[in-house]
Design a protein around this motif. Structure first.
Motif, mmCIF file in Angstrom:
data_model
loop_
_atom_site.group_PDB
_atom_site.id
_atom_site.type_symbol
_atom_site.label_atom_id
_atom_site.label_comp_id
_atom_site.label_asym_id
_atom_site.label_seq_id
_atom_site.Cartn_x
_atom_site.Cartn_y
_atom_site.Cartn_z
ATOM 1 N N PRO A 112 0.994 -1.282 0.218
ATOM 2 C CA PRO A 112 -0.044 0.148 -0.254
ATOM 3 C C PRO A 112 1.040 1.181 -0.163
ATOM 4 O O PRO A 112 0.678 2.329 -0.866
ATOM 5 N N VAL A 113 2.168 1.893 0.636
ATOM 6 C CA VAL A 113 2.884 2.473 1.160
ATOM 7 C C VAL A 113 3.553 3.113 -0.407
ATOM 8 O O VAL A 113 3.012 4.327 -1.193
ATOM 9 N N LEU A 114 3.845 1.839 -1.558
ATOM 10 C CA LEU A 114 4.829 2.145 -2.464
ATOM 11 C C LEU A 114 3.875 1.962 -3.237
ATOM 12 O O LEU A 114 3.976 3.187 -4.959
ATOM 13 N N SER A 115 2.408 1.675 -3.507
ATOM 14 C CA SER A 115 2.112 1.897 -4.525
ATOM 15 C C SER A 115 1.021 3.462 -4.448
ATOM 16 O O SER A 115 0.701 4.129 -5.310
ATOM 17 N N LEU A 116 0.655 3.972 -3.012
ATOM 18 C CA LEU A 116 0.095 5.129 -3.321
ATOM 19 C C LEU A 116 1.504 6.268 -3.160
ATOM 20 O O LEU A 116 1.060 7.443 -4.300
ATOM 21 N N THR A 122 3.050 9.802 -10.157
ATOM 22 C CA THR A 122 2.354 9.929 -11.628
ATOM 23 C C THR A 122 1.261 10.625 -11.834
ATOM 24 O O THR A 122 0.519 10.904 -12.239
ATOM 25 N N GLY A 123 0.609 12.170 -11.040
ATOM 26 C CA GLY A 123 -0.472 12.858 -10.729
ATOM 27 C C GLY A 123 -1.571 12.542 -10.040
ATOM 28 O O GLY A 123 -2.478 13.192 -10.472
ATOM 29 N N GLY A 124 -1.478 11.469 -9.567
ATOM 30 C CA GLY A 124 -2.533 10.309 -9.163
ATOM 31 C C GLY A 124 -3.246 11.141 -7.526
ATOM 32 O O GLY A 124 -4.211 11.314 -7.027
ATOM 33 N N LYS A 125 -2.697 12.473 -7.277
ATOM 34 C CA LYS A 125 -2.463 12.752 -6.306
ATOM 35 C C LYS A 125 -4.092 13.671 -5.923
ATOM 36 O O LYS A 125 -4.451 13.784 -7.143
ATOM 37 N N ASP A 126 -4.736 12.987 -4.742
ATOM 38 C CA ASP A 126 -6.559 13.561 -4.530
ATOM 39 C C ASP A 126 -7.266 13.108 -5.660
ATOM 40 O O ASP A 126 -8.343 13.698 -5.552
ATOM 41 N N THR A 127 -6.815 12.249 -6.308
ATOM 42 C CA THR A 127 -8.045 11.031 -7.076
ATOM 43 C C THR A 127 -8.585 9.852 -6.295
ATOM 44 O O THR A 127 -8.120 10.092 -4.828
#
Length: 212
Positions: A112-116, A122-127
């Motif tokens: 989970p931590v590495l996937s996050l 790669t631009g997926g923050k706050d999605t």
């Protein structure tokens, strides 16, 4: 002598967070002699037929111990513990606890931590995927913090290869702000990274490994 294939040159963003550090740390802890084969990642050294014969996935680290080739950082650390007789209990019950927490570090916590980290990078923050991964990571870190209450180390009363794996997962894959709510995890990480062998490993790494 053990030959360790590690990074000699790597992309700047990955420098200091690479998995060969786990093996280098273990080698320093157990005191086995080794030599480093520095691989140039941006120059595609990992894509050569010679290296793919050692690791078909083209990943680092790999060790070659007089013809015994082992890849995957967790497998290498367990191999080194068995070879040296250090960083692993000699009784079956103790070994079982180390195996348990090695796998927990590399699956239950790192996934989970590495996937996050990757999704946010790669631009997926706050999605929605980022929010879901954040909740998953926080749940696991809270559970880990509970386990570490009144414990010095993760698997046994002594420092083992499970601690190297867990500490590096927490150190490389988790931002400091994510850990601030978990005092037992923070204290555990500080305790392990304060070891002389880790400091020696990291200092040598920064001097040797170039940023691309």
């Amino acid at each position: 002598m053990i030959k360790l294939y590690g990074f000699g040159r790597v992309n700047e963003g990955a420098r200091g967070n690479t998995r060969d550090l786990r093996v280098l740390w273990a080698l320093e802890e157990v005191g086995l002699p080794y030599e480093i084969v520095g691989m140039d990642h941006p120059n595609h050294d990992l894509d050569s037929p010679e290296y793919r014969a050692l690791n078909p996935f083209g990943q680092i680290p790999v060790i070659d111990d007089e013809g015994v080739v082992v890849s995957e950082s967790g497998a290498i650390l367990l191999y080194l513990a068995r070879k040296s007789g250090k960083l692993m209990p000699h009784d079956l019950a103790g070994e079982g606890q180390v195996l348990r927490w090695c796998f927990a570090a590399l699956t239950t916590i790192e996934l989970p931590v590495l996937s996050l980290w990757f999704v946010n990078l790669t631009g997926g923050k706050d999605t929605k995927p980022s929010e879901a991964l954040h909740g998953w990571a926080e749940m696991r870190l809270k559970q880990l913090d509970g386990w570490l209450t009144n414990r010095q180390f993760i698997a046994t009363e002594d420092f083992t290869v499970a601690d190297i794996l867990m500490t590096h997962v927490l150190d490389a894959g988790t931002r400091e702000e994510m850990l601030k709510s978990y005092p037992n995890v923070l204290a555990y990480r500080a305790r392990c990274t304060g070891r002389p062998a880790w400091k020696k490993t990291l200092d040598a790494y920064w001097k040797r490994v170039q940023a691309a």
